[in-house]
Design an enzyme around this catalytic site. Structure first.
Site, PDB file in Angstrom:
ATOM      1  N   GLU A  12      -4.342 -11.592  13.826  1.00 19.58           N
ATOM      2  CA  GLU A  12      -6.056 -11.473  13.826  1.00 19.58           C
ATOM      3  C   GLU A  12      -6.247 -12.948  13.545  1.00 19.58           C
ATOM      4  O   GLU A  12      -7.261 -13.495  14.097  1.00 19.58           O
ATOM      5  CB  GLU A  12      -6.557 -10.846  12.526  1.00 19.58           C
ATOM      6  CG  GLU A  12      -6.253  -9.174  12.560  1.00 19.58           C
ATOM      7  CD  GLU A  12      -6.668  -8.601  11.180  1.00 19.58           C
ATOM      8  OE1 GLU A  12      -7.565  -7.709  11.357  1.00 19.58           O
ATOM      9  OE2 GLU A  12      -6.028  -9.016  10.175  1.00 19.58           O
ATOM     10  N   GLY A  78      -5.754   1.481   5.200  1.00 21.83           N
ATOM     11  CA  GLY A  78      -5.347   2.809   5.452  1.00 21.83           C
ATOM     12  C   GLY A  78      -6.726   3.932   5.268  1.00 21.83           C
ATOM     13  O   GLY A  78      -7.401   3.559   3.936  1.00 21.83           O
ATOM     14  N   MET A 175      -4.880  -3.977   0.486  1.00 18.44           N
ATOM     15  CA  MET A 175      -4.154  -5.025  -0.777  1.00 18.44           C
ATOM     16  C   MET A 175      -4.822  -6.073  -1.020  1.00 18.44           C
ATOM     17  O   MET A 175      -4.318  -6.971  -1.768  1.00 18.44           O
ATOM     18  CB  MET A 175      -2.913  -5.170  -0.205  1.00 18.44           C
ATOM     19  CG  MET A 175      -2.098  -3.837   0.009  1.00 18.44           C
ATOM     20  SD  MET A 175      -0.299  -3.848   0.881  1.00 18.44           S
ATOM     21  CE  MET A 175       0.367  -4.692  -0.625  1.00 18.44           C
ATOM     22  N   GLU A 176      -5.974  -6.527  -0.495  1.00 16.90           N
ATOM     23  CA  GLU A 176      -6.497  -7.851  -0.948  1.00 16.90           C
ATOM     24  C   GLU A 176      -8.062  -7.931  -1.411  1.00 16.90           C
ATOM     25  O   GLU A 176      -8.459  -8.595  -2.108  1.00 16.90           O
ATOM     26  CB  GLU A 176      -6.383  -8.896   0.431  1.00 16.90           C
ATOM     27  CG  GLU A 176      -5.122  -9.014   0.789  1.00 16.90           C
ATOM     28  CD  GLU A 176      -4.467  -7.969   1.692  1.00 16.90           C
ATOM     29  OE1 GLU A 176      -5.281  -7.165   2.192  1.00 16.90           O
ATOM     30  OE2 GLU A 176      -3.337  -7.669   1.913  1.00 16.90           O
ATOM     31  N   ASP A 199      -4.133   3.199   9.685  1.00 17.28           N
ATOM     32  CA  ASP A 199      -3.174   4.315   9.646  1.00 17.28           C
ATOM     33  C   ASP A 199      -3.752   5.344   8.468  1.00 17.28           C
ATOM     34  O   ASP A 199      -4.920   4.817   8.043  1.00 17.28           O
ATOM     35  CB  ASP A 199      -1.718   3.859   8.778  1.00 17.28           C
ATOM     36  CG  ASP A 199      -2.251   2.893   7.688  1.00 17.28           C
ATOM     37  OD1 ASP A 199      -2.276   1.629   7.800  1.00 17.28           O
ATOM     38  OD2 ASP A 199      -2.460   3.550   6.898  1.00 17.28           O
TER      39      ASP A 199
HETATM   40  N1  SAH Z   1       5.429  -5.258   6.514  1.00 20.32           N
HETATM   41  C1  SAH Z   1       4.044  -5.314   6.932  1.00 20.32           C
HETATM   42  C2  SAH Z   1       3.154  -5.497   5.360  1.00 20.32           C
HETATM   43  C3  SAH Z   1       1.922  -5.304   5.849  1.00 20.32           C
HETATM   44  S1  SAH Z   1       1.068  -4.784   4.186  1.00 20.32           S
HETATM   45  C4  SAH Z   1       3.938  -6.487   7.882  1.00 20.32           C
HETATM   46  O1  SAH Z   1       4.030  -5.953   8.901  1.00 20.32           O
HETATM   47  O2  SAH Z   1       3.461  -7.283   7.671  1.00 20.32           O
HETATM   48  C5  SAH Z   1      -0.145  -4.040   5.158  1.00 20.32           C
HETATM   49  C6  SAH Z   1      -1.387  -4.923   5.045  1.00 20.32           C
HETATM   50  O3  SAH Z   1      -2.583  -4.150   5.847  1.00 20.32           O
HETATM   51  C7  SAH Z   1      -2.111  -5.376   3.975  1.00 20.32           C
HETATM   52  O4  SAH Z   1      -2.644  -6.547   3.994  1.00 20.32           O
HETATM   53  C8  SAH Z   1      -3.108  -4.361   3.558  1.00 20.32           C
HETATM   54  O5  SAH Z   1      -4.179  -5.043   3.061  1.00 20.32           O
HETATM   55  C9  SAH Z   1      -3.490  -3.546   5.059  1.00 20.32           C
HETATM   56  N2  SAH Z   1      -3.197  -2.138   4.824  1.00 20.32           N
HETATM   57  C10 SAH Z   1      -3.167  -1.478   6.190  1.00 20.32           C
HETATM   58  N3  SAH Z   1      -2.732  -0.181   5.860  1.00 20.32           N
HETATM   59  C11 SAH Z   1      -2.415  -0.019   4.478  1.00 20.32           C
HETATM   60  C12 SAH Z   1      -1.900   1.118   3.453  1.00 20.32           C
HETATM   61  N4  SAH Z   1      -1.983   2.541   4.164  1.00 20.32           N
HETATM   62  N5  SAH Z   1      -2.087   0.722   2.377  1.00 20.32           N
HETATM   63  C13 SAH Z   1      -2.136  -0.447   1.698  1.00 20.32           C
HETATM   64  N6  SAH Z   1      -2.522  -1.368   2.512  1.00 20.32           N
HETATM   65  C14 SAH Z   1      -2.768  -1.267   3.906  1.00 20.32           C
END
Ligand code: SAH
Length: 238
Positions: A12, A78, A175-176, A199
């Site tokens: 992004e 999500g 998460m932010e 998702d």
């Molecule tokens: N391993 C992953 C980590 C991403 S964490 C990577 O490829 O970098 C997921 C990120 O997308 C976080 O910044 C969060 O804000 C968002 N996100 C998307 N789907 C989420 C979900 N099901 N639960 C929590 N955060 C989610």
């Protein structure tokens, strides 16, 4: 008037930087801040980093070091609400930390000493962001309401069901956002956030998330930011 454009994912940020002709990098607290212009507007673009503490630090540096006057967040999340599907867009009206629980001293979810669990986004900036999303991505379903944040990638059907039961109003989980909303509350800074649903926070979340990031997320974020900052746009951020 400097606007911070905060992204969650590298893809992004790269798409936003591609719209900036003159960006310069400044490293503060190990983060790369990109100062420049987008459609002639002063912008600082940066990765939030993942999780609440990391995002709060990024937001604080944006305010203290870069003097930004608005923060706009773009990312993925999500889906939790029953009608919130992969590919939909959510503009947050408020945020809550679903993993904050200092009960019985304070009610569950309440941020101690604030007397509140929900932190509202700026109504005007959020309306502009929603209008920009509609303009950039006509035909995509847009939801507005509560988004919840916590330091967990929610990737099981059991956990997403538990969140849906505990917080039935929540449209999406990430998460932010709640961390940045709290920092902006402390500084009295307008904040708005848009999340594309990558998702459903269920057992299929990990695969869905990975596919979505590669295929859709970066295009969506850059298109929405470009519409928000476009000089001729009806949704232009002031
Ligand atoms: N391993 C992953 C980590 C991403 S964490 C990577 O490829 O970098 C997921 C990120 O997308 C976080 O910044 C969060 O804000 C968002 N996100 C998307 N789907 C989420 C979900 N099901 N639960 C929590 N955060 C989610």
């Amino acid at each position: 008037m400097t606007i911070a454009v905060v992204s969650a994912m590298h893809e992004e940020l790269a798409a936003v930087l591609a719209l900036m002709p003159d960006e310069h990098k400044e490293v503060v607290a190990g983060r790369e801040f990109w100062r420049g212009h987008l459609h002639g507007r002063e912008v600082v673009a940066v990765l939030s980093r993942i999780g609440k503490v990391a995002a709060a630090t990024t937001a604080t540096v944006l305010v203290e070091r870069f003097g930004v006057e608005r923060i706009v967040f773009t990312g993925v999340a999500g889906g939790l609400g029953p009608g919130v599907k992969v590919g939909d867009i959510v503009v947050a009206d408020s945020f809550l930390q679903h993993d904050l629980d200092a009960s019985p001293i304070f009610p569950r979810y309440e941020v101690p000493l604030y007397g509140q669990s929900r932190f509202a986004t700026d109504p005007q900036l959020s309306a502009q962001l929603a209008a920009a999303a509609k303009e950039a991505l006509p035909g995509v379903t847009l939801h507005r309401g509560l988004v919840i944040s916590g330091d967990r990638f929610v990737a099981t059907t059991a956990e997403s069901r538990a969140l849906q039961l505990a917080l039935p109003e929540a449209l999406a989980v990430e998460m932010e956002g709640a961390a940045i909303a709290q920092v902006c509350h402390d500084y009295g800074l307008p904040f708005a956030a848009v999340r594309t649903i990558s998702d459903r926070a269920d057992d299929a979340a990990h695969g869905d998330f990975t596919r979505f990031i590669q295929e859709v997320a970066s295009r969506y974020s850059a298109a929405i930011v470009a519409a928000l900052l476009a000089p001729t746009s009806a949704s232009r951020a002031s």
